[in-house]
Design a protein around this motif. Structure first.
Motif, PDB file in Angstrom:
ATOM      1  N   LEU A 170      31.045 -56.574  28.132  1.00 15.58           N
ATOM      2  CA  LEU A 170      31.136 -57.488  29.062  1.00 15.58           C
ATOM      3  C   LEU A 170      30.193 -59.041  28.705  1.00 15.58           C
ATOM      4  N   LEU A 171      31.102 -60.051  29.280  1.00  9.36           N
ATOM      5  CA  LEU A 171      31.343 -61.438  29.510  1.00  9.36           C
ATOM      6  C   LEU A 171      29.684 -61.641  29.501  1.00  9.36           C
ATOM      7  N   ALA A 196      21.103 -56.579  34.518  1.00 10.10           N
ATOM      8  CA  ALA A 196      20.846 -55.781  35.895  1.00 10.10           C
ATOM      9  C   ALA A 196      22.466 -55.077  35.649  1.00 10.10           C
ATOM     10  N   ALA A 197      23.737 -55.631  35.599  1.00 11.98           N
ATOM     11  CA  ALA A 197      25.053 -55.493  35.522  1.00 11.98           C
ATOM     12  C   ALA A 197      25.079 -54.088  34.212  1.00 11.98           C
ATOM     13  N   ALA A 198      24.513 -53.870  33.409  1.00 12.36           N
ATOM     14  CA  ALA A 198      24.081 -53.069  32.335  1.00 12.36           C
ATOM     15  C   ALA A 198      23.706 -51.364  33.465  1.00 12.36           C
ATOM     16  N   ARG A 199      22.752 -52.216  33.717  1.00 16.84           N
ATOM     17  CA  ARG A 199      21.953 -51.311  34.130  1.00 16.84           C
ATOM     18  C   ARG A 199      22.693 -49.884  34.963  1.00 16.84           C
ATOM     19  N   VAL A 200      22.995 -50.659  35.885  1.00 17.33           N
ATOM     20  CA  VAL A 200      24.182 -50.497  37.017  1.00 17.33           C
ATOM     21  C   VAL A 200      25.044 -49.705  36.503  1.00 17.33           C
ATOM     22  N   LEU A 201      25.968 -50.389  35.770  1.00 13.79           N
ATOM     23  CA  LEU A 201      26.842 -49.363  35.270  1.00 13.79           C
ATOM     24  C   LEU A 201      26.838 -48.341  34.431  1.00 13.79           C
ATOM     25  N   GLY A 234      26.985 -44.020  34.093  1.00 18.69           N
ATOM     26  CA  GLY A 234      28.103 -43.270  33.213  1.00 18.69           C
ATOM     27  C   GLY A 234      29.184 -44.410  31.980  1.00 18.69           C
ATOM     28  N   ILE A 235      28.812 -46.073  32.505  1.00 22.33           N
ATOM     29  CA  ILE A 235      29.849 -46.551  31.630  1.00 22.33           C
ATOM     30  C   ILE A 235      28.614 -47.706  30.797  1.00 22.33           C
ATOM     31  N   SER A 236      28.818 -47.767  29.383  1.00 20.72           N
ATOM     32  CA  SER A 236      27.943 -48.494  28.664  1.00 20.72           C
ATOM     33  C   SER A 236      28.817 -49.902  28.469  1.00 20.72           C
ATOM     34  N   ALA A 237      27.347 -50.898  29.224  1.00 20.92           N
ATOM     35  CA  ALA A 237      27.953 -51.898  28.589  1.00 20.92           C
ATOM     36  C   ALA A 237      27.668 -52.971  27.101  1.00 20.92           C
ATOM     37  N   THR A 238      28.439 -52.753  26.964  1.00 21.30           N
ATOM     38  CA  THR A 238      28.655 -53.486  24.999  1.00 21.30           C
ATOM     39  C   THR A 238      28.552 -55.086  25.579  1.00 21.30           C
ATOM     40  N   ILE A 264      33.524 -59.170  34.127  1.00 23.20           N
ATOM     41  CA  ILE A 264      32.857 -60.153  33.930  1.00 23.20           C
ATOM     42  C   ILE A 264      32.057 -60.914  34.999  1.00 23.20           C
ATOM     43  N   PRO A 265      30.886 -60.461  35.510  1.00 21.03           N
ATOM     44  CA  PRO A 265      29.656 -60.807  36.476  1.00 21.03           C
ATOM     45  C   PRO A 265      30.088 -61.640  36.807  1.00 21.03           C
TER      46      PRO A 265
END
Length: 411
Positions: free
Chosen positions: A172-173, A188-193, A197-201, A246-247
């Motif tokens: 995630l940028l 919020a983007a990280a929690r929705v992902l 079932g997708i982890s945002a690092t 990229i949000p």
């Protein structure tokens, strides 16, 4: 368009590219019909066709004046004209080449130069920007009205992000100004992902995408930021990250151009192409997923939504309608927005360098967004969000925060 580059222009690294773009223009004028600045000012030189002629004159060796620079500065780089153009003219590329050449030939007034240098050295540095924002909030009552409008009220601290726990991982940028101006957007983007079932690092070594420098004429500085990001992301890419998400659509549009901008770089060309291929706007990820797990929505969540589609999403990334489709899948009603193709006036640093035109465009956009009496207004770019909120009217937030809030209420 017949073109004869000057001997000096032919020494430019992108001379052949500029000449090919100039020759592809058939000067039909369709572009003026959708150009925001031409619609406001009615001046041929403040539309794409006129600016193409100005750049042609510069590259053919004609004298460059402050007027030339002014008309190029007034361009929003919204790329609406590219969406309209029947000949596929790569106007934004020509504009970048022309602006950089004019920047070398015309000395700016001291005030302008200091402003642009300040933007280049503050905006891309998150810690510096955060400190400047805090100082601005303290001094806000003493500042001119035009400046006060650009200083948003403090936002609540971002909620905790989920730990990386899924086999599927993306990078995630964070962005430069979004962590300070809208700290909960990336969370919020990280929690929705995570719900999908997708982890945002986050790779902390990655920084500004480079667009701020590049579009202010400092091309090499912008490309150096791109190179640093490629170096920072490369270990994660080799470890199997499936995308760079990229949000902020403005950043996404530029990262997707890394491959083109660095294609002749022997050290970074292939890596840049790979990074651009992996770059995804947040909506591209959600649109490809089964959203039934996200379909629950609490009763008091806003239902009627007006969406402002940023130029960098609809014209640069060609994703017009994508966010609206996802919101409809999740049960939201979208209001009609007149002239949705037109820029809101944010355009990176444009709202600071061209405040009067930006204000007129902002007010027109807010009128259009509010006409359908929505319960909430959302967008997909932090620049647009901040600029629209500067109007002091109905609040604007990132669309992923609306989605996440609904899920939180319904959980």
């Amino acid at each position: 368009m017949q073109t004869n580059l000057s001997p000096e222009a032919r020494t430019l690294a992108r001379a052949d590219e500029a000449e090919a773009i100039l020759r592809s223009c058939v000067h039909c004028g369709f572009c003026n019909a959708t150009c925001p600045t031409y619609q406001l000012l009615g001046n041929e030189l403040d539309g794409p066709r006129g600016r193409i002629y100005l750049i042609k004159q510069v590259l053919e060796g004609e004298p460059v004046t402050a007027s030339t620079q002014l008309h190029l500065d007034r361009c929003l780089s919204c790329r609406n004209c590219e969406t309209t153009c029947p000949s596929g003219v790569k106007y934004h590329t020509l504009l970048d080449i022309g602006r950089a050449e004019v920047e070398q030939r015309i000395a700016r007034p001291t005030k302008e130069r200091l402003l642009r240098d300040g933007l280049r050295h503050v905006v891309p540095r998150p810690a510096v920007f955060a400190s400047a924002l805090k100082a601005g909030r303290v001094l806000k009552p003493l500042l001119p009205e035009a400046v006060r409008q650009k200083i948003p009220a403090p936002q609540p601290r971002a909620k905790a992000r989920p730990l990386a726990r899924h086999a599927r991982r993306i990078v995630l940028l964070e962005g430069c100004v979004q962590p300070s101006l809208s700290p909960n957007t990336n969370a919020a983007a990280a929690r929705v992902l995570d719900r999908l079932g997708i982890s945002a690092t986050v790779v902390k070594q990655a920084g500004c995408c480079g667009a701020n420098d590049y579009h202010l004429g400092a091309h090499e500085a912008g490309l150096n930021r791109a190179r640093r990001n490629i170096d920072a992301w490369w270990p994660a890419i080799e470890a199997g990250a499936e995308a760079i998400v990229i949000p902020a659509s403005g950043c996404g549009a530029f990262v997707k151009e890394y491959g083109d901008l660095l294609r002749h770089d022997p050290a970074y060309g292939q890596k840049a192409e790979r990074v651009s291929a992996l770059a995804r706007d947040l909506v591209e990820v959600l649109a490809a997923e089964p959203l039934d797990v996200l379909s629950a929505r609490a009763e008091h969540t806003p239902r009627r939504i007006a969406f402002h589609c940023p130029c960098t999403l609809q014209h640069a990334q060609k994703l017009g309608g994508a966010v609206e489709a996802v919101l409809r899948r999740l049960g939201f009603d979208l209001t009609a927005v007149a002239d949705a193709h037109l820029c809101c006036g944010s355009a990176g640093t444009y709202s600071i360098t061209q405040p009067d035109l930006a204000r007129r465009l902002r007010d027109n956009k807010l009128d259009a967004l509010e006409a359908g009496r929505p319960d909430a207004i959302v967008t997909a770019n932090i620049g647009c969000q901040t600029h629209l909120n500067g109007g002091g009217r109905k609040p604007v937030q990132h669309w992923i925060e609306l989605v996440e809030a609904a899920l939180g209420d319904a959980a």
